[in-house]
Design a protein around this motif. Structure first.
Motif, PDB file in Angstrom:
ATOM      1  N   ALA A   5      37.392  33.986  33.429  1.00 48.02           N
ATOM      2  CA  ALA A   5      38.151  32.751  33.269  1.00 48.02           C
ATOM      3  C   ALA A   5      38.956  32.765  31.986  1.00 48.02           C
ATOM      4  O   ALA A   5      40.093  32.291  31.943  1.00 48.02           O
ATOM      5  N   VAL A   6      38.371  33.304  30.921  1.00 49.83           N
ATOM      6  CA  VAL A   6      39.040  33.318  29.632  1.00 49.83           C
ATOM      7  C   VAL A   6      40.275  34.204  29.659  1.00 49.83           C
ATOM      8  O   VAL A   6      41.291  33.912  29.044  1.00 49.83           O
ATOM      9  N   THR A   7      40.192  35.343  30.370  1.00 46.52           N
ATOM     10  CA  THR A   7      41.270  36.317  30.333  1.00 46.52           C
ATOM     11  C   THR A   7      42.297  36.131  31.445  1.00 46.52           C
ATOM     12  O   THR A   7      43.243  36.893  31.532  1.00 46.52           O
ATOM     13  N   THR A   8      42.127  35.126  32.291  1.00 45.92           N
ATOM     14  CA  THR A   8      43.068  34.910  33.372  1.00 45.92           C
ATOM     15  C   THR A   8      44.425  34.473  32.832  1.00 45.92           C
ATOM     16  O   THR A   8      44.514  33.558  32.026  1.00 45.92           O
ATOM     17  N   ASN A   9      45.486  35.136  33.288  1.00 50.44           N
ATOM     18  CA  ASN A   9      46.825  34.756  32.875  1.00 50.44           C
ATOM     19  C   ASN A   9      47.195  33.438  33.544  1.00 50.44           C
ATOM     20  O   ASN A   9      46.984  33.266  34.741  1.00 50.44           O
ATOM     21  N   PRO A  10      47.745  32.472  32.797  1.00 52.09           N
ATOM     22  CA  PRO A  10      48.026  31.159  33.393  1.00 52.09           C
ATOM     23  C   PRO A  10      49.041  31.208  34.530  1.00 52.09           C
ATOM     24  O   PRO A  10      49.044  30.329  35.385  1.00 52.09           O
ATOM     25  N   TYR A  11      49.898  32.226  34.557  1.00 46.32           N
ATOM     26  CA  TYR A  11      50.869  32.346  35.643  1.00 46.32           C
ATOM     27  C   TYR A  11      50.295  33.114  36.837  1.00 46.32           C
ATOM     28  O   TYR A  11      50.875  33.090  37.921  1.00 46.32           O
ATOM     29  N   GLY A  12      49.191  33.804  36.617  1.00 47.09           N
ATOM     30  CA  GLY A  12      48.604  34.608  37.687  1.00 47.09           C
ATOM     31  C   GLY A  12      48.972  36.070  37.596  1.00 47.09           C
ATOM     32  O   GLY A  12      48.675  36.846  38.514  1.00 47.09           O
ATOM     33  N   LEU A  13      49.622  36.488  36.498  1.00 50.83           N
ATOM     34  CA  LEU A  13      49.974  37.891  36.320  1.00 50.83           C
ATOM     35  C   LEU A  13      48.715  38.715  36.053  1.00 50.83           C
ATOM     36  O   LEU A  13      47.736  38.223  35.496  1.00 50.83           O
ATOM     37  N   LEU A  14      48.763  39.978  36.451  1.00 50.70           N
ATOM     38  CA  LEU A  14      47.615  40.863  36.298  1.00 50.70           C
ATOM     39  C   LEU A  14      47.853  41.910  35.214  1.00 50.70           C
ATOM     40  O   LEU A  14      48.987  42.290  34.948  1.00 50.70           O
ATOM     41  N   ARG A  15      46.762  42.366  34.602  1.00 49.54           N
ATOM     42  CA  ARG A  15      46.808  43.555  33.758  1.00 49.54           C
ATOM     43  C   ARG A  15      46.334  44.736  34.603  1.00 49.54           C
ATOM     44  O   ARG A  15      45.558  44.564  35.540  1.00 49.54           O
ATOM     45  N   GLU A  16      46.769  45.936  34.251  1.00 45.88           N
ATOM     46  CA  GLU A  16      46.449  47.098  35.085  1.00 45.88           C
ATOM     47  C   GLU A  16      44.946  47.322  35.200  1.00 45.88           C
ATOM     48  O   GLU A  16      44.412  47.504  36.307  1.00 45.88           O
ATOM     49  N   GLN A  18      42.505  45.264  34.728  1.00 46.59           N
ATOM     50  CA  GLN A  18      41.912  44.151  35.469  1.00 46.59           C
ATOM     51  C   GLN A  18      42.114  44.346  36.968  1.00 46.59           C
ATOM     52  O   GLN A  18      41.177  44.193  37.763  1.00 46.59           O
ATOM     53  N   ALA A  19      43.343  44.676  37.371  1.00 46.58           N
ATOM     54  CA  ALA A  19      43.665  44.814  38.789  1.00 46.58           C
ATOM     55  C   ALA A  19      42.877  45.938  39.439  1.00 46.58           C
ATOM     56  O   ALA A  19      42.346  45.786  40.547  1.00 46.58           O
ATOM     57  N   ARG A  20      42.758  47.077  38.759  1.00 47.48           N
ATOM     58  CA  ARG A  20      42.136  48.260  39.363  1.00 47.48           C
ATOM     59  C   ARG A  20      40.611  48.207  39.329  1.00 47.48           C
ATOM     60  O   ARG A  20      39.962  48.813  40.176  1.00 47.48           O
ATOM     61  N   GLN A  21      40.046  47.474  38.374  1.00 49.29           N
ATOM     62  CA  GLN A  21      38.585  47.470  38.216  1.00 49.29           C
ATOM     63  C   GLN A  21      37.923  46.182  38.656  1.00 49.29           C
ATOM     64  O   GLN A  21      36.756  46.197  39.061  1.00 49.29           O
ATOM     65  N   ASP A  22      38.634  45.064  38.565  1.00 51.29           N
ATOM     66  CA  ASP A  22      38.009  43.772  38.869  1.00 51.29           C
ATOM     67  C   ASP A  22      38.809  42.946  39.858  1.00 51.29           C
ATOM     68  O   ASP A  22      38.347  41.903  40.312  1.00 51.29           O
ATOM     69  N   GLY A  23      40.008  43.400  40.195  1.00 52.61           N
ATOM     70  CA  GLY A  23      40.842  42.635  41.111  1.00 52.61           C
ATOM     71  C   GLY A  23      41.222  41.299  40.504  1.00 52.61           C
ATOM     72  O   GLY A  23      41.669  41.220  39.369  1.00 52.61           O
ATOM     73  N   TYR A  24      40.996  40.238  41.267  1.00 51.64           N
ATOM     74  CA  TYR A  24      41.271  38.883  40.784  1.00 51.64           C
ATOM     75  C   TYR A  24      40.007  38.211  40.254  1.00 51.64           C
ATOM     76  O   TYR A  24      40.039  37.078  39.804  1.00 51.64           O
ATOM     77  N   GLY A  25      38.886  38.900  40.358  1.00 50.82           N
ATOM     78  CA  GLY A  25      37.625  38.326  39.910  1.00 50.82           C
ATOM     79  C   GLY A  25      36.993  37.388  40.917  1.00 50.82           C
ATOM     80  O   GLY A  25      35.998  36.740  40.618  1.00 50.82           O
ATOM     81  N   VAL A  26      37.552  37.302  42.123  1.00 46.15           N
ATOM     82  CA  VAL A  26      37.042  36.360  43.127  1.00 46.15           C
ATOM     83  C   VAL A  26      35.659  36.782  43.608  1.00 46.15           C
ATOM     84  O   VAL A  26      34.690  36.026  43.530  1.00 46.15           O
ATOM     85  N   VAL A  27      35.538  38.013  44.103  1.00 48.65           N
ATOM     86  CA  VAL A  27      34.252  38.503  44.590  1.00 48.65           C
ATOM     87  C   VAL A  27      33.347  38.874  43.422  1.00 48.65           C
ATOM     88  O   VAL A  27      32.134  38.660  43.466  1.00 48.65           O
ATOM     89  N   GLY A  28      33.942  39.390  42.352  1.00 46.01           N
ATOM     90  CA  GLY A  28      33.152  39.792  41.200  1.00 46.01           C
ATOM     91  C   GLY A  28      32.348  38.661  40.609  1.00 46.01           C
ATOM     92  O   GLY A  28      31.232  38.864  40.115  1.00 46.01           O
ATOM     93  N   GLU A  29      32.880  37.441  40.627  1.00 43.15           N
ATOM     94  CA  GLU A  29      32.145  36.283  40.116  1.00 43.15           C
ATOM     95  C   GLU A  29      30.842  36.094  40.871  1.00 43.15           C
ATOM     96  O   GLU A  29      29.817  35.751  40.287  1.00 43.15           O
ATOM     97  N   ASP A 132      53.657  33.335  46.683  1.00 41.21           N
ATOM     98  CA  ASP A 132      53.454  33.078  45.263  1.00 41.21           C
ATOM     99  C   ASP A 132      52.236  33.843  44.776  1.00 41.21           C
ATOM    100  O   ASP A 132      51.441  34.371  45.572  1.00 41.21           O
ATOM    101  N   LEU A 133      52.070  33.897  43.464  1.00 37.76           N
ATOM    102  CA  LEU A 133      51.044  34.735  42.854  1.00 37.76           C
ATOM    103  C   LEU A 133      49.623  34.244  43.110  1.00 37.76           C
ATOM    104  O   LEU A 133      48.665  35.007  42.957  1.00 37.76           O
ATOM    105  N   GLN A 134      49.456  32.983  43.458  1.00 39.56           N
ATOM    106  CA  GLN A 134      48.123  32.459  43.730  1.00 39.56           C
ATOM    107  C   GLN A 134      47.678  32.709  45.166  1.00 39.56           C
ATOM    108  O   GLN A 134      46.488  32.588  45.476  1.00 39.56           O
ATOM    109  N   ALA A 135      48.604  33.059  46.044  1.00 41.06           N
ATOM    110  CA  ALA A 135      48.278  33.228  47.465  1.00 41.06           C
ATOM    111  C   ALA A 135      47.189  34.272  47.721  1.00 41.06           C
ATOM    112  O   ALA A 135      46.299  34.033  48.548  1.00 41.06           O
ATOM    113  N   PRO A 136      47.213  35.446  47.059  1.00 37.42           N
ATOM    114  CA  PRO A 136      46.139  36.413  47.304  1.00 37.42           C
ATOM    115  C   PRO A 136      44.765  35.862  46.945  1.00 37.42           C
ATOM    116  O   PRO A 136      43.786  36.077  47.667  1.00 37.42           O
TER     117      PRO A 136
END
Length: 236
Positions: A5-16, A18-29, A132-136
């Motif tokens: 939650a702390v590292t989530t970009n407010p626009y929904g942009l991803l870091r590399e 984050q994307a490759r290891q944790d995705g969006y954090g949906v299932v990881g949570e 939009d970026l939140q759709a996934p």
């Protein structure tokens, strides 16, 4: 608050990473035990809750026009003031309101709208239909509810999440969405942050560094992002 939650970009942009290891954090949570599988909060007495949140309600209108309700006699309010300094609660909410205004301008910026359309087209070429970026994230959240929360189903969905997030990140970089957001936000801040707001930002950074024991240096321009629906939250 979890690290995701702390590292989530407010626009929904991803870091590399984050994307490759944790995705969006949906299932990881869920798999890490910080989501719906977390134990329920303890039940507290009415007196305990009143002491934490306070009982004397006051109102304050911020420069953005947002009216906040707060309870200055609550332990939560007083604790934040003691930890960060007098006026911290007002300052943080003032800056969150400014952040919301800047983000709204960015998302209405023609450069951002054009880059987002290119991102959507890029994702369609990879087999996804997202506007939009939140759709996934929304799609994955819906899929998660149909898994029954079994570990096997969740891990399968987690692999899908990593594939989508990796393709998402690749498209973001391909259409220069990160650079576009930076440029649009820079211009939005110039038109939004007057001398008074700049002074508030400097005070916020100084108080935060002091409270966290950090030496002088760069910090986040704005407070940690909250959900767009939570922008009008009270102080308790």
């Amino acid at each position: 608050m979890s690290e995701r939650a702390v590292t989530t970009n407010p626009y929904g942009l991803l870091r590399e990473k984050q994307a490759r290891q944790d995705g969006y954090g949906v299932v990881g949570e869920i798999l890490s035990g910080t989501g719906s599988h977390a134990p329920p909060a303890a039940h507290h007495s009415t007196g305990w809750t009143k002491a934490l949140e306070g009982t004397h309600v006051e109102k304050l209108t911020l420069s953005t026009g947002v009216v906040l309700t707060y309870r200055p006699d609550g332990c939560a309010y007083q604790g934040r003031e003691a930890a960060y300094g007098s006026g911290w609660n007002r300052l943080e909410n003032e800056l969150e309101g400014l952040q919301a205004t800047v983000m709204d301008q960015v998302e209405k910026d023609g450069r951002y709208i054009n880059a987002l359309a290119k991102w959507s087209s890029c994702m369609r070429k990879s087999g996804y239909s997202y506007d939009d970026l939140q759709a996934p994230r929304q799609e994955l959240a819906r899929d998660m509810e149909s898994t029954g929360r079994s570990d096997r189903a969740l891990r399968s969905l987690g692999r899908k999440e990593l594939r989508i997030a990796s393709d998402d990140y690749d498209c973001e970089r391909k259409v220069r969405l990160h650079e576009t957001v930076y440029e649009a936000q820079r211009d939005a801040e110039k038109s939004t942050l007057n001398d008074s707001a700049q002074a508030d930002l400097r005070r916020y950074q100084t108080l935060k560094r002091k409270a966290l024991g950090r030496p002088n240096g760069s910090t986040s321009t704005f407070p940690a992002p909250k959900s767009r629906q939570g922008r009008r939250a009270s102080w308790g």
